[in-house]
Design a protein around this motif. Structure first.
Motif, PDB file in Angstrom:
ATOM      1  N   VAL A  77     -47.148 124.000  59.892  1.00 38.34           N
ATOM      2  CA  VAL A  77     -46.496 124.631  58.748  1.00 38.34           C
ATOM      3  C   VAL A  77     -45.101 124.042  58.536  1.00 38.34           C
ATOM      4  CG1 VAL A  77     -45.714 126.822  57.774  1.00 38.34           C
ATOM      5  CG2 VAL A  77     -47.803 126.746  59.151  1.00 38.34           C
ATOM      6  N   THR A  78     -44.359 123.866  59.631  1.00 46.16           N
ATOM      7  CA  THR A  78     -42.997 123.331  59.532  1.00 46.16           C
ATOM      8  C   THR A  78     -42.987 121.933  58.934  1.00 46.16           C
ATOM      9  OG1 THR A  78     -42.340 124.643  61.461  1.00 46.16           O
ATOM     10  CG2 THR A  78     -40.923 122.781  60.865  1.00 46.16           C
ATOM     11  N   THR A  81     -43.859 121.953  55.213  1.00 47.12           N
ATOM     12  CA  THR A  81     -42.788 122.455  54.357  1.00 47.12           C
ATOM     13  C   THR A  81     -41.720 121.398  54.127  1.00 47.12           C
ATOM     14  OG1 THR A  81     -43.176 124.644  55.331  1.00 47.12           O
ATOM     15  CG2 THR A  81     -41.202 124.370  53.999  1.00 47.12           C
ATOM     16  N   GLU A  84     -42.954 118.534  51.928  1.00 51.63           N
ATOM     17  CA  GLU A  84     -42.956 118.929  50.519  1.00 51.63           C
ATOM     18  C   GLU A  84     -41.552 118.886  49.926  1.00 51.63           C
ATOM     19  OE1 GLU A  84     -46.058 120.772  48.515  1.00 51.63           O
ATOM     20  OE2 GLU A  84     -46.222 118.791  49.449  1.00 51.63           O
ATOM     21  N   GLU A  85     -40.550 119.212  50.721  1.00 51.16           N
ATOM     22  CA  GLU A  85     -39.180 119.292  50.206  1.00 51.16           C
ATOM     23  C   GLU A  85     -38.495 117.931  50.077  1.00 51.16           C
ATOM     24  OE1 GLU A  85     -37.866 121.776  48.885  1.00 51.16           O
ATOM     25  OE2 GLU A  85     -38.930 123.527  49.649  1.00 51.16           O
ATOM     26  N   VAL A 262     -35.078 122.174  56.716  1.00 45.43           N
ATOM     27  CA  VAL A 262     -35.644 122.892  55.572  1.00 45.43           C
ATOM     28  C   VAL A 262     -34.588 123.820  54.980  1.00 45.43           C
ATOM     29  CG1 VAL A 262     -37.279 124.708  54.915  1.00 45.43           C
ATOM     30  CG2 VAL A 262     -38.065 122.768  56.278  1.00 45.43           C
ATOM     31  N   THR A 266     -32.538 122.988  51.264  1.00 45.17           N
ATOM     32  CA  THR A 266     -32.855 123.891  50.163  1.00 45.17           C
ATOM     33  C   THR A 266     -31.653 124.775  49.803  1.00 45.17           C
ATOM     34  OG1 THR A 266     -33.841 125.475  51.739  1.00 45.17           O
ATOM     35  CG2 THR A 266     -35.321 123.920  50.637  1.00 45.17           C
ATOM     36  N   HIS A 278     -37.220 130.704  53.984  1.00 44.33           N
ATOM     37  CA  HIS A 278     -37.611 129.827  52.880  1.00 44.33           C
ATOM     38  C   HIS A 278     -39.050 129.354  53.037  1.00 44.33           C
ATOM     39  CE1 HIS A 278     -37.373 126.726  49.764  1.00 44.33           C
ATOM     40  NE2 HIS A 278     -38.041 125.978  50.619  1.00 44.33           N
ATOM     41  N   THR A 279     -39.437 129.029  54.252  1.00 41.45           N
ATOM     42  CA  THR A 279     -40.811 128.559  54.504  1.00 41.45           C
ATOM     43  C   THR A 279     -41.837 129.591  54.067  1.00 41.45           C
ATOM     44  OG1 THR A 279     -40.128 127.131  56.334  1.00 41.45           O
ATOM     45  CG2 THR A 279     -42.425 127.854  56.318  1.00 41.45           C
ATOM     46  N   TYR A 282     -41.836 129.835  50.271  1.00 39.90           N
ATOM     47  CA  TYR A 282     -42.408 128.639  49.639  1.00 39.90           C
ATOM     48  C   TYR A 282     -43.930 128.723  49.601  1.00 39.90           C
ATOM     49  CZ  TYR A 282     -43.659 123.805  48.715  1.00 39.90           C
ATOM     50  OH  TYR A 282     -44.204 122.677  48.154  1.00 39.90           O
ATOM     51  N   TRP A 283     -44.535 129.090  50.720  1.00 38.58           N
ATOM     52  CA  TRP A 283     -45.992 129.124  50.767  1.00 38.58           C
ATOM     53  C   TRP A 283     -46.559 130.353  50.069  1.00 38.58           C
ATOM     54  CZ3 TRP A 283     -48.138 124.772  51.211  1.00 38.58           C
ATOM     55  CH2 TRP A 283     -47.500 123.756  51.934  1.00 38.58           C
ATOM     56  N   VAL A 315     -52.252 126.648  53.691  1.00 40.32           N
ATOM     57  CA  VAL A 315     -51.304 125.537  53.850  1.00 40.32           C
ATOM     58  C   VAL A 315     -52.068 124.217  54.007  1.00 40.32           C
ATOM     59  CG1 VAL A 315     -49.512 124.545  55.334  1.00 40.32           C
ATOM     60  CG2 VAL A 315     -49.498 127.004  54.832  1.00 40.32           C
TER      61      VAL A 315
END
Length: 405
Positions: A77-78, A81, A84-85, A262, A266, A278-279, A282-283, A315
């Motif tokens: 997941v980390t 994220t 994507e950023e 992250v 952001t 934020h993670t 975001y999802w 995810v």
């Protein structure tokens, strides 16, 4: 009779998807149910989700909405994220300046390091990783400086919050895998398998030693100096290489650094708390079900983390068309933490998954691959309250073979 038969077929067709896509208590057919009920795991403490990426169909599920402790599959997941950023080509930049006035070969000033939070500075885990010590020494030589009257000052203000996650077990903290993540990190913040609490001090010591070996002396005096000039812009390897190394080796310090990044990238304060918040948001916006999901860190070392198979599966579905992301996951029987799992079995090299292991926990999350290494299915397995790791792994292997062979 024909009309009655047609009505019966339509009724079954309508009922079957509801059975397959029902609640976590619904029975699921085939290999997934056989695994969950087969005795190698506690059926109440295991979650499974297998999704066909081509059709979007859930082939099998078990407790898919139940929140479980994920261990290191949290890293999937980390990395997703941050990827994507910032994109795969983004690099950390750690700027090194010198301040004050230069007179002959003497700098009446300081060396200042503007830390970027890069978790990979001088990490020996990355091939061809640039050496910040050599870069600084070479830059001072080119600038004609062989004496620095002042100190080496490190600005770590970019990342807020504690370096060590308050939710981590105290028993983990002395070990390399439980080291903190700072604004400035150096050599993995570890030495000889032990955590280094102040990596900036290690850096200062090694930099002074390296410079002395090249005829440059840092006198470490208290010098007030104004103005500054860029000496070195230390750039990390592309972040995709840091991510791949993190996922292959399950590097907690890399993952925590990425979670802080992250936050910082952001517009937040660079803390783990802001990064995890934020993670999750975001999802949620990407359609992942966040009910009962709790994210406490970026690495999965915290037992306070709670993920559901549905969340993690979403995810992985969202990221499945990114070939670089899929390449971060170790190939079964061949790479990283999955090197021994299914080695020599029919699915060797055909499944790529991140592993997660803690006392009583075994998790897998990743993809079934086609012959071109493109993802065809999402696989999520989280086992808690595990009594026998070998039996659990064997059960997972049997389930996957029954599903895909």
């Amino acid at each position: 009779m024909a009309v009655l038969l047609l009505l019966m077929v339509e009724s079954i067709a309508l009922a079957y998807p509801a059975e397959r896509n029902g609640t976590a208590e619904s029975r699921v057919a085939g290999a997934v149910e056989a695994f969950a009920r087969g005795g190698s795991v506690d059926s109440n403490s295991v979650a499974v989700l297998v999704t066909d990426l081509r059709s979007g169909e859930v082939l099998g599920e078990w407790n898919a909405s139940k929140a479980m402790t994920p261990a290191s599959v949290m890293k999937a997941v980390t990395t997703a994220t941050l990827l994507e950023e910032v994109g795969r080509d983004w690099r950390y930049e750690t700027k090194v300046w010198y301040t004050g006035r230069k007179s002959g070969r003497v700098l009446d000033g300081n060396i200042e390091v503007e830390a970027s939070g890069d978790p990979s500075v001088n990490s020996g885990s990355l091939a061809d990783n640039p050496d910040i010590l050599s870069e600084i020494g070479e830059a001072l030589r080119k600038a004609g400086i062989d004496t620095v009257r002042g100190r080496v000052i490190i600005d770590e203000s970019r990342f807020a919050g504690p370096a060590i996650n308050p939710g981590w077990s105290s028993g983990d903290l002395p070990h390399a895998y439980g080291t903190g993540t700072h604004g400035f990190n150096f050599e993995g913040n570890a030495s000889g398998g032990k955590s280094v609490r102040e990596p900036s001090q290690t850096f200062r010591s090694k930099l002074s030693s390296r410079l002395r070996g090249n005829g440059i002396v840092v006198q470490d005096r208290n010098v007030e100096a104004s103005g500054r000039k860029l000496l070195v812009n230390h750039r990390s390897l592309p972040v995709e290489e840091i991510m791949r190394s993190c996922m292959m080796r399950s590097d907690n310090q890399f993952a925590e650094g990425m979670m802080r990044t992250v936050s910082e990238r952001t517009g937040h304060d660079g803390s783990i708390a802001e990064g995890t918040a934020h993670t999750l948001e975001y999802w949620r916006k990407k359609g992942a079900p966040v009910k009962n999901v709790v994210i406490k860190d970026g690495s999965g070392l915290s037992r306070g983390n709670r993920l559901t198979a549905r969340f993690l599966g979403r995810v992985l579905v969202c990221m499945s068309d990114d070939p670089y992301y899929a390449s971060f996951f170790p190939l079964a029987g061949e790479e990283g933490t999955l090197r021994k799992f299914m080695h020599g079995a029919p699915l060797q090299g055909k499944v790529a998954m991140k592993t997660g292991s803690m006392n009583g926990i075994q998790s897998y999350a990743g993809y079934k691959l086609d012959d071109n290494y493109a993802p065809t299915h999402v696989i999520v397995v989280m086992i808690n309250n595990m009594a026998n790791r070998a039996a659990a792994r064997a059960g997972v292997q049997k389930m996957l073979e029954e599903l895909f062979l």
